[in-house]
Motif scaffolding. Structure first.
Motif, PDB file in Angstrom:
ATOM      1  N   ASP A 159      -6.854 -23.410 -17.715  1.00 35.34           N
ATOM      2  CA  ASP A 159      -7.254 -23.327 -16.300  1.00 35.34           C
ATOM      3  C   ASP A 159      -8.337 -22.286 -16.020  1.00 35.34           C
ATOM      4  O   ASP A 159      -8.513 -21.877 -14.887  1.00 35.34           O
ATOM      5  N   LYS A 160      -9.028 -21.882 -17.065  1.00 42.20           N
ATOM      6  CA  LYS A 160     -10.037 -20.834 -16.869  1.00 42.20           C
ATOM      7  C   LYS A 160     -11.446 -21.305 -17.227  1.00 42.20           C
ATOM      8  O   LYS A 160     -12.347 -20.491 -17.424  1.00 42.20           O
ATOM      9  N   ASP A 216      -1.643 -13.754 -16.896  1.00 39.37           N
ATOM     10  CA  ASP A 216      -2.471 -14.962 -16.827  1.00 39.37           C
ATOM     11  C   ASP A 216      -3.947 -14.644 -16.593  1.00 39.37           C
ATOM     12  O   ASP A 216      -4.581 -15.147 -15.664  1.00 39.37           O
ATOM     13  N   GLU A 273     -11.777 -11.989 -17.157  1.00 34.60           N
ATOM     14  CA  GLU A 273     -11.063 -11.407 -16.013  1.00 34.60           C
ATOM     15  C   GLU A 273     -10.503 -10.026 -16.360  1.00 34.60           C
ATOM     16  O   GLU A 273     -10.556  -9.099 -15.549  1.00 34.60           O
ATOM     17  N   ILE A 313     -14.377 -19.876 -15.453  1.00 33.04           N
ATOM     18  CA  ILE A 313     -14.716 -18.468 -15.726  1.00 33.04           C
ATOM     19  C   ILE A 313     -15.302 -18.314 -17.127  1.00 33.04           C
ATOM     20  O   ILE A 313     -16.321 -17.672 -17.317  1.00 33.04           O
ATOM     21  N   THR A 314     -14.654 -18.942 -18.108  1.00 34.35           N
ATOM     22  CA  THR A 314     -15.133 -18.791 -19.489  1.00 34.35           C
ATOM     23  C   THR A 314     -16.354 -19.674 -19.745  1.00 34.35           C
ATOM     24  O   THR A 314     -17.124 -19.401 -20.674  1.00 34.35           O
ATOM     25  N   CYS A 351      -7.837 -14.363 -18.424  1.00 33.78           N
ATOM     26  CA  CYS A 351      -8.648 -14.597 -19.612  1.00 33.78           C
ATOM     27  C   CYS A 351      -9.448 -13.315 -19.892  1.00 33.78           C
ATOM     28  O   CYS A 351      -9.416 -12.369 -19.099  1.00 33.78           O
TER      29      CYS A 351
END
Ligand SMILES: [Zn+2]
Length: 364
Positions: free
Chosen positions: A235-236, A264, A269, A239-240, A266
């Motif tokens: 779910d990232k 939770d 974050e 962001i990644t 990554c």
């Protein structure tokens, strides 16, 4: 007659003397009273002035050392080491500057340790399937513990360290295959975690299709115990900027893997959080306790880019590690339950650095 007269005269002299003595005594007492009263009044007047007030002697409790008071001393690292360490962020924005990785061959180490449970499969003739020395043991332990838990033994290491040249060749090959101008599947040279030697990919044989599903979800759930994270979680992606890759594991060290997993986060974050919220001079540092009751303290120190060396405050007498962020400074990890008695010597990507124990200390 003379005798009684003499006696009475003597008596009257003595009486007079006695009366005089009494008078004198009363006078002295009286005078003393006035003097004392005067002193008392004066001292009262004086007592009101703060300049002459003599504080009442207070019996002080002996001062006990505060076990929670942290004393910091300075530790010097090379400023260029901000590009190295377990916590470096490597992505499309932050390129990896290859340097002094201490690499070992996975298959050679397996042979040395007489381990036959897994091996690294060389996807090209040029790649030697190397990994950073300190990552070998956590990786191997995780695969052995997976076998103990599931009795599944078809794990392969399918990707590990890549030279920048090898990354470039992978990128070029992907463009050739897709016909696209930019790859969405392979990182550009300089921007792959594999170039750091801190990451590896798992797969299964004979299908070569590891998805981290079913019994293999064990790796996703337990990797943090080995200081490893699934670097590109489901779910990232926003962001990644990398699709979900359950097979790609990245070493960051236990405390950080623990915190990221439990919260939770990554890597993007987590690094951003430490840099922006837990600077050394901030009101608080990131403090947490793991499931075994071990306590950690984590904070950020900006690199001194005007100098070859950056001075880093570290707590006296506690085990600590310093890692570059590959962004703008360093992250300090303190193992609060682990005391050290000698001046600390730690490493940032193999470079030995020392702590000055005699320099100025600060307290918090
Ligand atoms: Zn990978």
């Amino acid at each position: 007659m003379s005798k009684p007269n003499h006696l009475s005269r003597e008596k009257s002299i003595r009486r007079t003397k006695t009366l005089f003595e009494i008078f004198l005594t009363i006078s002295i007492i009286g005078a003393s009273g006035y003097i004392i009263k005067g002193i008392a009044e004066r001292s009262h007047t004086v007592g009101e002035s703060q300049y002459y007030a003599i504080p009442e002697p207070v019996e002080e409790e002996p001062e006990l050392p505060d076990p929670d008071k942290v004393i910091y001393e300075t530790h010097s690292v090379q400023t260029k080491d901000k590009f190295h360490g377990d916590l470096i962020l490597v992505n499309e924005h932050y390129r990896y500057y290859s340097g002094d990785e201490k690499l070992v061959s996975i298959n050679e180490r397996n042979a040395e340790e007489e381990r036959t449970l897994f091996r690294a499969v060389d996807p090209s003739d040029t790649d030697k399937m190397m990994i950073v020395d300190k990552v070998y043991e956590p990786m191997a332990s995780m695969i052995f513990d997976f076998y103990d838990a599931t009795e599944i033994s078809n794990i392969l290491i399918y990707g590990a360290y890549r030279s920048t040249e090898f990354q470039q060749s992978l990128y070029d090959a992907d463009l050739l295959e897709t016909g696209a101008e930019e790859s969405t599947r392979v990182a550009k040279a300089g921007h792959s975690e594999h170039e750091s030697g801190l990451a590896f990919d798992l797969t299964t044989f004979p299908d070569y299709d590891y998805q981290g599903q079913g019994e293999y979800a064990w790796f996703t759930e337990n990797c943090y115990k080995y200081g490893l994270i699934v670097r590109y979680p489901k779910d990232k992606e926003q962001i990644t900027k990398i699709q979900y890759e359950p097979w790609h594991f990245r070493y960051v060290g236990f405390p950080h893997a623990y915190y990221m997993t439990k919260n939770d986060l990554c890597l993007e974050e987590y690094i951003n959080m430490v840099i922006t919220q837990y600077h050394y001079q901030a009101d608080q540092h990131l403090e947490f306790t793991d499931d075994n009751g071990n306590e950690y303290e984590v904070y950020f120190v900006l690199s001194d880019d005007s100098s070859d060396m950056t001075t880093i405050p570290v707590p006296t007498g506690k085990k600590f590690e310093v890692s570059g962020t590959n962004v703008n400074g360093f992250i300090v990890t303190v193992y609060k339950n682990e005391e050290i008695t000698t001046p600390a010597v730690t490493t940032v990507s193999g470079t030995e650095t020392t702590t000055e124990t005699t320099t100025e200390t600060t307290t918090e």
